[in-house]
Design an enzyme around this catalytic site. Structure first.
Site, PDB file in Angstrom:
ATOM      1  N   HIS A 164      -1.786  -3.551   7.741  1.00 26.93           N
ATOM      2  CA  HIS A 164      -1.995  -4.410   9.194  1.00 26.93           C
ATOM      3  C   HIS A 164      -2.571  -4.490  10.245  1.00 26.93           C
ATOM      4  O   HIS A 164      -2.690  -5.732  11.374  1.00 26.93           O
ATOM      5  CB  HIS A 164      -0.929  -5.542   9.075  1.00 26.93           C
ATOM      6  CG  HIS A 164      -0.521  -6.001   8.049  1.00 26.93           C
ATOM      7  ND1 HIS A 164       0.232  -6.956   7.896  1.00 26.93           N
ATOM      8  CD2 HIS A 164      -0.733  -6.616   6.749  1.00 26.93           C
ATOM      9  CE1 HIS A 164       0.868  -7.682   6.856  1.00 26.93           C
ATOM     10  NE2 HIS A 164       0.296  -6.883   6.168  1.00 26.93           N
ATOM     11  N   HIS A 206      -3.024  -5.771  -3.374  1.00 22.68           N
ATOM     12  CA  HIS A 206      -2.323  -6.899  -4.925  1.00 22.68           C
ATOM     13  C   HIS A 206      -2.510  -7.044  -5.633  1.00 22.68           C
ATOM     14  O   HIS A 206      -1.580  -7.140  -6.437  1.00 22.68           O
ATOM     15  CB  HIS A 206      -2.870  -8.073  -3.886  1.00 22.68           C
ATOM     16  CG  HIS A 206      -2.708  -8.794  -2.829  1.00 22.68           C
ATOM     17  ND1 HIS A 206      -2.405 -10.412  -2.830  1.00 22.68           N
ATOM     18  CD2 HIS A 206      -2.649  -8.475  -1.144  1.00 22.68           C
ATOM     19  CE1 HIS A 206      -1.796 -10.543  -1.823  1.00 22.68           C
ATOM     20  NE2 HIS A 206      -1.424  -9.614  -0.587  1.00 22.68           N
ATOM     21  N   ARG A 242      -6.492  -4.722   1.084  1.00 20.76           N
ATOM     22  CA  ARG A 242      -5.855  -5.472   1.084  1.00 20.76           C
ATOM     23  C   ARG A 242      -6.043  -5.971  -1.343  1.00 20.76           C
ATOM     24  O   ARG A 242      -4.761  -6.181  -1.981  1.00 20.76           O
ATOM     25  CB  ARG A 242      -5.709  -6.978   1.337  1.00 20.76           C
ATOM     26  CG  ARG A 242      -4.540  -8.314   0.540  1.00 20.76           C
ATOM     27  CD  ARG A 242      -5.181  -9.334   1.814  1.00 20.76           C
ATOM     28  NE  ARG A 242      -4.095  -9.786   1.689  1.00 20.76           N
ATOM     29  CZ  ARG A 242      -3.950 -12.076   1.279  1.00 20.76           C
ATOM     30  NH1 ARG A 242      -5.033 -11.879   1.841  1.00 20.76           N
ATOM     31  NH2 ARG A 242      -3.649 -12.197   1.061  1.00 20.76           N
ATOM     32  N   ASN A 298      -2.686 -15.571  -3.604  1.00 17.42           N
ATOM     33  CA  ASN A 298      -4.429 -14.431  -4.103  1.00 17.42           C
ATOM     34  C   ASN A 298      -5.237 -15.846  -3.209  1.00 17.42           C
ATOM     35  O   ASN A 298      -6.767 -15.601  -3.015  1.00 17.42           O
ATOM     36  CB  ASN A 298      -4.392 -13.687  -5.305  1.00 17.42           C
ATOM     37  CG  ASN A 298      -3.501 -12.824  -4.544  1.00 17.42           C
ATOM     38  OD1 ASN A 298      -3.432 -12.674  -3.997  1.00 17.42           O
ATOM     39  ND2 ASN A 298      -3.600 -12.557  -6.270  1.00 17.42           N
TER      40      ASN A 298
END
Length: 262
Positions: A138, A11, A7, A39
């Protein structure tokens, strides 16, 4: 920590490219990305990156960027958790700035509908099928109760027994930070995420949107029955994501400490 490291790379790349801007701490005259909505109190794994960086600096100082560390750590995490591998392209350099505002606006929200997801990924150059593929990330990791509460209590396109089981650890009020697995085998990188969607067991609103009578249903069906196809597509999509606007040549720098500019 594998899901969190995957992740971090995502991001990083979706906010002005894969330039390790996400790792910069705020200073008195600089507001970075760590405290942006998607975040704050959510991203983690920074200490893992610090440890990797310090070991690299002792072996070959000034050579390996923080951005490349994020890209390799994401791939190695997926492999460690049973997933596919891919060849990580290297040579990214590190940004000397970061953008709180872009982190607020460019990271896809878990409340998005299918059209919003397609649009958010399209802005970064991804097709709808690639968005579905990357959403398969996911298959590992966990999600806070506060994110999934509206879905498990209010939505109808959800398996009722599944919803009841999640509610046990996610009350209608309180317990905001209680964690639930993103799929039924959240410690393993596999295609269970897509099997869950077909069975109306997507835990986030944005997840179930991929299988809800829309244009992406057939692809979710395919992945649910063919993990090799998912794995192959995922590797390709990750290489493409890792190529989002890298700093190369004399652009940026090779940070000594991933949390601050040189």
């Amino acid at each position: 920590m594998g899901a969190s490291l995957l992740r971090l790379h995502f991001h990083d790349c979706f906010v002005n490219g894969c330039d390790a801007s996400v790792l910069l701490d705020d200073t008195t005259n600089f507001k970075g990305e760590k405290t942006a909505g998607p975040n704050a109190n959510s991203l983690r794994g920074f200490e893992v990156i610090d440890t990797i960086k310090s070991q690299l600096e002792s072996r070959c100082p000034g050579v390996v960027s923080c951005a490349d560390i994020l890209a390799v750590a994401a791939r190695d995490s997926v492999v460690k958790l049973g997933g596919t591998t891919w060849t990580v392209q290297l040579g990214r350099r590190d940004a000397t700035t970061a953008s709180f505002d872009d982190a607020q606006s460019d990271l896809p929200s878990p409340s998005l509908d299918l059209s919003g997801l397609i649009s958010a990924f399209s802005k970064k150059g991804f097709t709808a099928p690639e968005m579905v593929t990357l959403s398969g990330g996911h298959t590992i990791g966990q999600v806070k109760c506060s994110i999934i509460r509206p879905r498990i209590y209010n939505e109808t396109n959800i398996d009722s027994n599944f919803a009841a089981s999640i509610k046990k650890n996610c009350p209608s009020t309180g317990g905001d930070t209680n964690l639930s697995p993103l799929d039924q085998t959240a410690g393993v990188f596999d295609n269970t995420y897509f099997k869950d969607l077909v069975n109306k067991k997507g835990i986030m609103h944005s997840d179930q949107q991929l299988f809800n009578g829309g244009s992406t249903d057939s692809q979710v069906n395919t992945y649910s029955q063919n993990s090799a196809k998912f794995f192959s597509d995922f590797g390709s999509a990750m290489i493409k994501m890792g190529n989002l606007s890298p700093l190369t040549g004399s652009e940026g720098e090779i940070r000594t400490n991933c949390r601050k500019t040189n």
